[in-house]
Enzyme design. Structure first.
Site, short mmCIF file in Angstrom:
data_model
loop_
_atom_site.label_atom_id
_atom_site.label_comp_id
_atom_site.label_asym_id
_atom_site.label_seq_id
_atom_site.Cartn_x
_atom_site.Cartn_y
_atom_site.Cartn_z
N LYS A 1 -93.57 -40.45 -54.40
CA LYS A 1 -94.29 -41.70 -54.68
C LYS A 1 -95.78 -41.51 -54.41
O LYS A 1 -96.15 -40.87 -53.41
CB LYS A 1 -93.75 -42.82 -53.78
CG LYS A 1 -92.32 -43.18 -54.11
CD LYS A 1 -91.79 -44.29 -53.25
CE LYS A 1 -90.40 -44.70 -53.74
NZ LYS A 1 -89.43 -43.59 -53.83
N LYS B 1 -83.91 -49.94 -64.11
CA LYS B 1 -84.09 -51.39 -64.26
C LYS B 1 -85.27 -51.88 -63.43
O LYS B 1 -85.99 -52.78 -63.83
CB LYS B 1 -82.81 -52.13 -63.84
CG LYS B 1 -81.66 -51.93 -64.80
CD LYS B 1 -80.50 -52.86 -64.49
CE LYS B 1 -79.30 -52.53 -65.36
NZ LYS B 1 -78.14 -53.41 -65.10
N GLY B 2 -85.46 -51.30 -62.24
CA GLY B 2 -86.56 -51.73 -61.37
C GLY B 2 -86.01 -52.30 -60.07
O GLY B 2 -85.07 -53.10 -60.09
N ARG C 1 -81.73 -50.60 -51.50
CA ARG C 1 -80.33 -50.40 -51.90
C ARG C 1 -79.48 -51.60 -51.46
O ARG C 1 -78.61 -52.04 -52.20
CB ARG C 1 -79.76 -49.11 -51.28
CG ARG C 1 -80.48 -47.83 -51.68
CD ARG C 1 -80.41 -47.48 -53.15
NE ARG C 1 -81.23 -48.21 -54.08
CZ ARG C 1 -82.53 -47.98 -54.36
NH1 ARG C 1 -83.18 -47.02 -53.75
NH2 ARG C 1 -83.18 -48.71 -55.24
N ARG D 1 -88.08 -41.27 -66.90
CA ARG D 1 -86.82 -41.77 -66.32
C ARG D 1 -86.85 -43.29 -66.50
O ARG D 1 -87.81 -43.94 -66.07
CB ARG D 1 -86.74 -41.43 -64.83
CG ARG D 1 -85.53 -42.10 -64.14
CD ARG D 1 -85.70 -42.20 -62.63
NE ARG D 1 -85.66 -40.91 -61.98
CZ ARG D 1 -86.28 -40.67 -60.81
NH1 ARG D 1 -86.97 -41.62 -60.21
NH2 ARG D 1 -86.22 -39.49 -60.26
N ASP E 1 -92.06 -41.31 -58.98
CA ASP E 1 -91.33 -42.57 -58.94
C ASP E 1 -92.28 -43.72 -59.25
O ASP E 1 -93.49 -43.61 -59.06
CB ASP E 1 -90.75 -42.81 -57.53
CG ASP E 1 -89.53 -41.94 -57.24
OD1 ASP E 1 -88.98 -41.32 -58.16
OD2 ASP E 1 -89.14 -41.89 -56.05
N MET E 2 -91.71 -44.84 -59.71
CA MET E 2 -92.55 -46.01 -59.96
C MET E 2 -92.34 -47.02 -58.84
O MET E 2 -91.22 -47.33 -58.47
CB MET E 2 -92.22 -46.63 -61.31
CG MET E 2 -93.22 -47.68 -61.75
SD MET E 2 -94.94 -47.10 -61.77
CE MET E 2 -95.02 -46.32 -63.37
N HIS F 1 -76.41 -47.31 -62.91
CA HIS F 1 -74.98 -47.27 -62.57
C HIS F 1 -74.24 -48.34 -63.36
O HIS F 1 -73.15 -48.74 -63.00
CB HIS F 1 -74.76 -47.52 -61.08
CG HIS F 1 -75.72 -46.77 -60.21
ND1 HIS F 1 -76.93 -47.29 -59.83
CD2 HIS F 1 -75.66 -45.53 -59.68
CE1 HIS F 1 -77.58 -46.41 -59.11
NE2 HIS F 1 -76.84 -45.33 -59.00
P1 FDA Z 1 -77.29 -52.94 -61.63
O1 FDA Z 1 -78.13 -53.37 -60.48
O2 FDA Z 1 -77.00 -53.97 -62.69
O3 FDA Z 1 -75.96 -52.34 -61.06
C1 FDA Z 1 -74.88 -51.92 -61.89
C2 FDA Z 1 -73.70 -51.56 -60.98
O4 FDA Z 1 -74.05 -50.43 -60.17
C3 FDA Z 1 -73.35 -52.65 -59.97
O5 FDA Z 1 -72.47 -53.57 -60.50
C4 FDA Z 1 -72.75 -51.82 -58.83
O6 FDA Z 1 -71.42 -51.48 -59.14
C5 FDA Z 1 -73.56 -50.56 -58.85
N1 FDA Z 1 -74.71 -50.60 -57.92
C6 FDA Z 1 -76.01 -50.74 -58.24
N2 FDA Z 1 -76.78 -50.67 -57.14
C7 FDA Z 1 -75.93 -50.51 -56.10
C8 FDA Z 1 -76.12 -50.37 -54.69
N3 FDA Z 1 -77.33 -50.41 -54.14
N4 FDA Z 1 -75.03 -50.21 -53.92
C9 FDA Z 1 -73.78 -50.16 -54.46
N5 FDA Z 1 -73.55 -50.28 -55.79
C10 FDA Z 1 -74.60 -50.45 -56.60
N6 FDA Z 1 -86.38 -48.15 -59.15
C11 FDA Z 1 -87.73 -48.27 -59.18
O7 FDA Z 1 -88.25 -49.39 -59.17
N7 FDA Z 1 -88.51 -47.14 -59.21
C12 FDA Z 1 -87.99 -45.88 -59.25
O8 FDA Z 1 -88.72 -44.90 -59.28
C13 FDA Z 1 -86.56 -45.76 -59.23
N8 FDA Z 1 -85.97 -44.53 -59.26
C14 FDA Z 1 -84.59 -44.45 -59.45
C15 FDA Z 1 -83.98 -43.22 -59.67
C16 FDA Z 1 -82.63 -43.16 -59.99
C17 FDA Z 1 -82.00 -41.82 -60.26
C18 FDA Z 1 -81.86 -44.35 -60.07
C19 FDA Z 1 -80.41 -44.32 -60.45
C20 FDA Z 1 -82.45 -45.56 -59.78
C21 FDA Z 1 -83.80 -45.63 -59.47
N9 FDA Z 1 -84.40 -46.86 -59.20
C22 FDA Z 1 -85.79 -46.93 -59.19
C23 FDA Z 1 -83.58 -48.04 -58.85
C24 FDA Z 1 -83.31 -48.93 -60.05
O9 FDA Z 1 -84.49 -49.59 -60.43
C25 FDA Z 1 -82.25 -50.00 -59.71
O10 FDA Z 1 -82.73 -50.81 -58.70
C26 FDA Z 1 -80.90 -49.42 -59.30
O11 FDA Z 1 -80.57 -48.30 -60.04
C27 FDA Z 1 -79.78 -50.46 -59.49
O12 FDA Z 1 -79.72 -50.85 -60.83
P2 FDA Z 1 -78.60 -50.37 -61.88
O13 FDA Z 1 -79.29 -49.84 -63.08
O14 FDA Z 1 -77.64 -49.46 -61.25
O15 FDA Z 1 -77.93 -51.71 -62.40
#
Ligand code: FDA
Length: 309
Positions: free
Chosen positions: A102, A190-191, A292, A187, A136-137, A230
């Site tokens: 970051k 969602k944020g 998280r 990459r 990272d953002m 995810h």
């Molecule tokens: P969503 O939140 O809709 O979750 C979908 C499903 O995933 C949920 O129903 C649950 O089953 C599971 N899940 C998600 N989060 C969970 C958790 N914390 N604990 C348990 N289960 C969970 N953000 C950002 O702002 N800047 C960045 O640089 C990054 N970098 C980054 C790298 C990578 C490799 C990933 C996967 C994610 C990020 N993120 C990030 C985080 C991202 O913005 C987001 O907050 C999380 O990935 C959760 O969103 P989902 O896309 O998983 O969808």
């Protein structure tokens, strides 16, 4: 995904010193502790051991030395040296050199020029050791400056680097076109921050629809994009779209976070897609851990149960 109001409450709570002290005292100490689920350990040795084990099971990794919002040049310098050392240690251990960092960890809020110098130090080491550096953002106050710094180093010839775009921001679709024109690796996530309606979609359906639009743009016109989620619906959609538009499996990858949805990780691998895990380590795990927790109410219950056990 929590709604915007509960997410805001959570982010306020996360800033409270008492909670921070409690979490730091109980978080990593015992092996069953809740933070361990999301963080590979506090030392580089633990991170490299985790990376090795994940690689052995067919996963790729990116290592994140935890830290952000440093308020002193000395701390930014220490983080920079830690990243340079990490690249060398990964090379020595035979682990794929891929890291995430970051800019506020490298001193962005203290002095922009120092931050850019620190980033170049890491990128120089990355060039020497064939490593890839993902920037990272962070929250929306840093979006423009992060992309500008990225573009500056890109034009200086540093090509082993990529950025992150967040689908909850209105601006990200335009930013994706800008990065595609450069040929830079994006990459898509969602944020994870608490953003207002002036800059970001508030409803999950809108964030998902934006993710879907940007994902298609990246798969068709981008350079080796990473679809980082995810969300099984969006993963299925990406697979179907890639098949439909004949985008080869080796032209993109999925990414997920260490400790989250291991069932889905196995499924994606089983279907023959590339999957990289984001593996954080270090002692400054509190803000990462809070993000998280804020993503899923069930995690808060899990923490509460561990505290009272
Ligand atoms: P969503 O939140 O809709 O979750 C979908 C499903 O995933 C949920 O129903 C649950 O089953 C599971 N899940 C998600 N989060 C969970 C958790 N914390 N604990 C348990 N289960 C969970 N953000 C950002 O702002 N800047 C960045 O640089 C990054 N970098 C980054 C790298 C990578 C490799 C990933 C996967 C994610 C990020 N993120 C990030 C985080 C991202 O913005 C987001 O907050 C999380 O990935 C959760 O969103 P989902 O896309 O998983 O969808």
């Amino acid at each position: 995904m929590l709604g915007p109001v509960s997410k805001a409450v959570f982010h306020t709570l996360a800033g409270r010193p008492t909670l921070k002290r409690l979490a730091s005292r109980y978080g990593m100490r015992d092996a069953r502790s809740f933070a361990r689920r999301f963080i590979a350990g506090e030392t580089v040795g633990e991170a490299i051991a985790a990376a090795r084990a994940l690689q052995a099971s067919g996963l790729a990794v990116t290592l994140d030395y935890l830290g952000e919002s440093v308020s002193a040049i000395a701390a930014a310098d220490a983080a920079t040296r830690a990243y340079v050392a990490l690249i060398e240690q990964m090379a020595a251990a035979g682990v794929e050199r891929n890291l995430s960092l970051k800019l506020t960890q490298l001193g962005l809020t203290v002095d922009r020029a120092t931050c850019v110098d620190n980033l170049r130090r890491i990128l120089d080491s990355a060039t020497t050791h064939q490593a890839f550096v993902r920037i990272d953002m962070e929250d929306a106050t840093f979006t423009a400056v992060t992309l500008d710094i990225f573009e500056t180093v890109w034009h200086q010839g540093y090509r082993d680097a990529g950025v992150v775009l967040q689908s909850y921001l209105y601006r990200s679709e335009e930013d994706a076109r800008r990065m595609n024109t450069l040929g830079a690796r994006v990459r898509l996530v969602k944020g994870a921050y608490n953003e207002g309606r002036a800059v970001a979609y508030q409803a999950k359906a809108d964030v998902d629809a934006s993710f879907s639009r940007i994902m298609r743009l990246l798969l068709l016109e981008g350079t080796y994009p990473a679809i980082a989620t995810h969300d099984p619906m969006l993963i299925d959609e990406a697979c179907a779209f890639a098949r439909e538009r004949a985008v080869d499996r080796d032209r993109f990858e999925f990414q997920m976070l260490y400790g989250i949805r291991r069932d889905l990780q196995r499924e994606v691998l089983k279907q023959g897609f590339r999957l990289r895990l984001y593996v954080p380590y270090g002692t400054a795990w509190y803000p990462y851990f809070m993000r998280r927790l804020s993503e899923r109410p069930a995690n808060v219950l899990f923490v509460a149960r561990s505290l009272f056990r």
